[in-house]
Scaffold this active site. Sequence first.
Site, mmCIF file in Angstrom:
data_model
loop_
_atom_site.group_PDB
_atom_site.id
_atom_site.type_symbol
_atom_site.label_atom_id
_atom_site.label_comp_id
_atom_site.label_asym_id
_atom_site.label_seq_id
_atom_site.Cartn_x
_atom_site.Cartn_y
_atom_site.Cartn_z
ATOM 1 N N ASP A 150 29.305 -38.688 49.280
ATOM 2 C CA ASP A 150 30.115 -38.837 48.066
ATOM 3 C C ASP A 150 31.531 -39.289 48.415
ATOM 4 O O ASP A 150 32.029 -39.022 49.511
ATOM 5 C CB ASP A 150 30.131 -37.496 47.306
ATOM 6 C CG ASP A 150 30.508 -37.678 45.843
ATOM 7 O OD1 ASP A 150 30.561 -38.833 45.362
ATOM 8 O OD2 ASP A 150 30.765 -36.656 45.166
ATOM 9 N N ASN A 185 22.452 -41.662 38.406
ATOM 10 C CA ASN A 185 23.348 -42.779 38.725
ATOM 11 C C ASN A 185 23.032 -44.053 37.927
ATOM 12 O O ASN A 185 23.861 -44.971 37.864
ATOM 13 C CB ASN A 185 23.356 -43.097 40.228
ATOM 14 C CG ASN A 185 24.076 -42.065 41.085
ATOM 15 O OD1 ASN A 185 23.727 -41.835 42.245
ATOM 16 N ND2 ASN A 185 25.116 -41.422 40.544
HETATM 17 C C1 IPE Z 1 25.697 -37.507 44.022
HETATM 18 O O1 IPE Z 1 26.967 -37.998 43.836
HETATM 19 C C2 IPE Z 1 24.726 -38.638 44.176
HETATM 20 C C3 IPE Z 1 24.833 -39.402 45.411
HETATM 21 C C4 IPE Z 1 25.639 -39.156 46.404
HETATM 22 C C5 IPE Z 1 23.912 -40.517 45.523
HETATM 23 P P1 IPE Z 1 27.577 -38.238 42.381
HETATM 24 O O2 IPE Z 1 28.937 -38.762 42.572
HETATM 25 O O3 IPE Z 1 26.645 -39.055 41.564
HETATM 26 O O4 IPE Z 1 27.588 -36.747 41.784
HETATM 27 P P2 IPE Z 1 28.500 -36.101 40.679
HETATM 28 O O5 IPE Z 1 28.417 -36.989 39.472
HETATM 29 O O6 IPE Z 1 29.879 -36.054 41.225
HETATM 30 O O7 IPE Z 1 27.936 -34.737 40.461
HETATM 31 C C1 IPE Z 2 28.790 -41.818 46.249
HETATM 32 O O1 IPE Z 2 30.094 -42.238 45.973
HETATM 33 C C2 IPE Z 2 27.805 -42.950 46.208
HETATM 34 C C3 IPE Z 2 26.898 -42.940 45.057
HETATM 35 C C4 IPE Z 2 26.795 -41.992 44.166
HETATM 36 C C5 IPE Z 2 26.029 -44.095 44.905
HETATM 37 P P1 IPE Z 2 30.638 -42.286 44.482
HETATM 38 O O2 IPE Z 2 30.370 -43.648 43.931
HETATM 39 O O3 IPE Z 2 30.076 -41.169 43.680
HETATM 40 O O4 IPE Z 2 32.189 -42.098 44.725
HETATM 41 P P2 IPE Z 2 33.205 -41.244 43.842
HETATM 42 O O5 IPE Z 2 32.611 -39.872 43.671
HETATM 43 O O6 IPE Z 2 33.346 -41.959 42.535
HETATM 44 O O7 IPE Z 2 34.458 -41.228 44.639
HETATM 45 MG MG MG Z 3 30.681 -39.278 43.344
#
Ligand code: IPE
Ligand code: IPE
Ligand code: MG
Length: 233
Positions: free
Chosen positions: A15, A63
Site C-alpha cells: 500500500d 479496487n
Molecule cells: C489494499 O489497499 C489493496 C491492495 C494493496 C491491492 P487499498 O488501498 O485498496 O485499501 P484501503 O482502501 O486503504 O483499505
Molecule cells: C496500493 O497503493 C496499490 C493498489 C491498491 C493497487 P494505493 O494505490 O492504494 O496507494 P495509496 O493508498 O492511495 O497511497
Molecule cells: Mg491504498
Amino acid sequence: MDPAKLPQHIAIIMDGNGRWAKQRKLPRAAGHKEGVESLRHVLQACGELGIKYLTVYAFSTENWGRPQEEVDFLMGLFSFAIDREINSLVKNQVRLQFLGRLADFSPQLKKKMHDAMEKTKQGGRITLNVMVNYGGRAELIDAVNEIIEHRTQNANQRIEEQDIQAHLYTRDIPDPDLVIRTASEFRVSNFLLWQIAYAEIYVTPVLWPDFRREQLLAALNDFSKRERRFGKL
Ligand code: IPE
Ligand code: IPE
Ligand code: MG
C-alpha cells in the site's frame, strides 16, 4: 539472521503507491510502476533468504471502484510486468501464481496470466502468489460453492475446517507467518481473511515504492522477536 527465526511464508499488503507519487507531484501511475520495482527487490531478497512463499496483494475486489483510468493502467501494468519478468522468473526458479477471480479480466490478460503460471509451475525455489481481483470474502464464497458443487453423496454432511482449507485459492500452501502492511494503515482490507488467523502483523510507515531489501530485513528482525503462542501456554 537465524534461519530458524525466519517466516516460511510472508504476505504483503503493498500500500501507499498513490501517496508516494503524490509526494513527488507525479501521477498515481508512477507510484504503481515503482511498486513493481519494489516487488522485484523483495522477491529477490526472499529467494536469497530461503523464504518459500511470498504472497502479495496487487488488486482487490474493491479496487474496481477506482477511476477507470487507474484500473486500466493497473491492468496494463500487470501485462507489462509479466512480459518483462517472465524469463527471469523461470531462470530463478520462481513459481508464479495469480490467485483471485481471474474470470473478470480481459481474455488477453487472462491468457497471459495462465501462460505465465504454466511456464513457471516447475519453479522450486520460491512461490510468488500475486493476488489479483482478490477478496478474502470472495475466496470464502468461492470455496463454499466449490464444496457444494463437488458434493454428490453425503449432501448433508457438515462442512469442516479442512474442507474450507482444501478449497481456498491457497489450498496447497501453508498459512502466512507474517503479514506486512506498508503505508501505516492498521487494517486488513479483505486480505486473506481465513489464512491470517495466527499470522504476526507488521505495519510500517514506509510507502510500498520505498520498501526494499533493507525494509524487509527490518520486518524480519521484528518478526524474529515475536513469541508465537497459537492460543497455548
Ligand atoms: C489494499 O489497499 C489493496 C491492495 C494493496 C491491492 P487499498 O488501498 O485498496 O485499501 P484501503 O482502501 O486503504 O483499505
Ligand atoms: C496500493 O497503493 C496499490 C493498489 C491498491 C493497487 P494505493 O494505490 O492504494 O496507494 P495509496 O493508498 O492511495 O497511497
Ligand atoms: Mg491504498
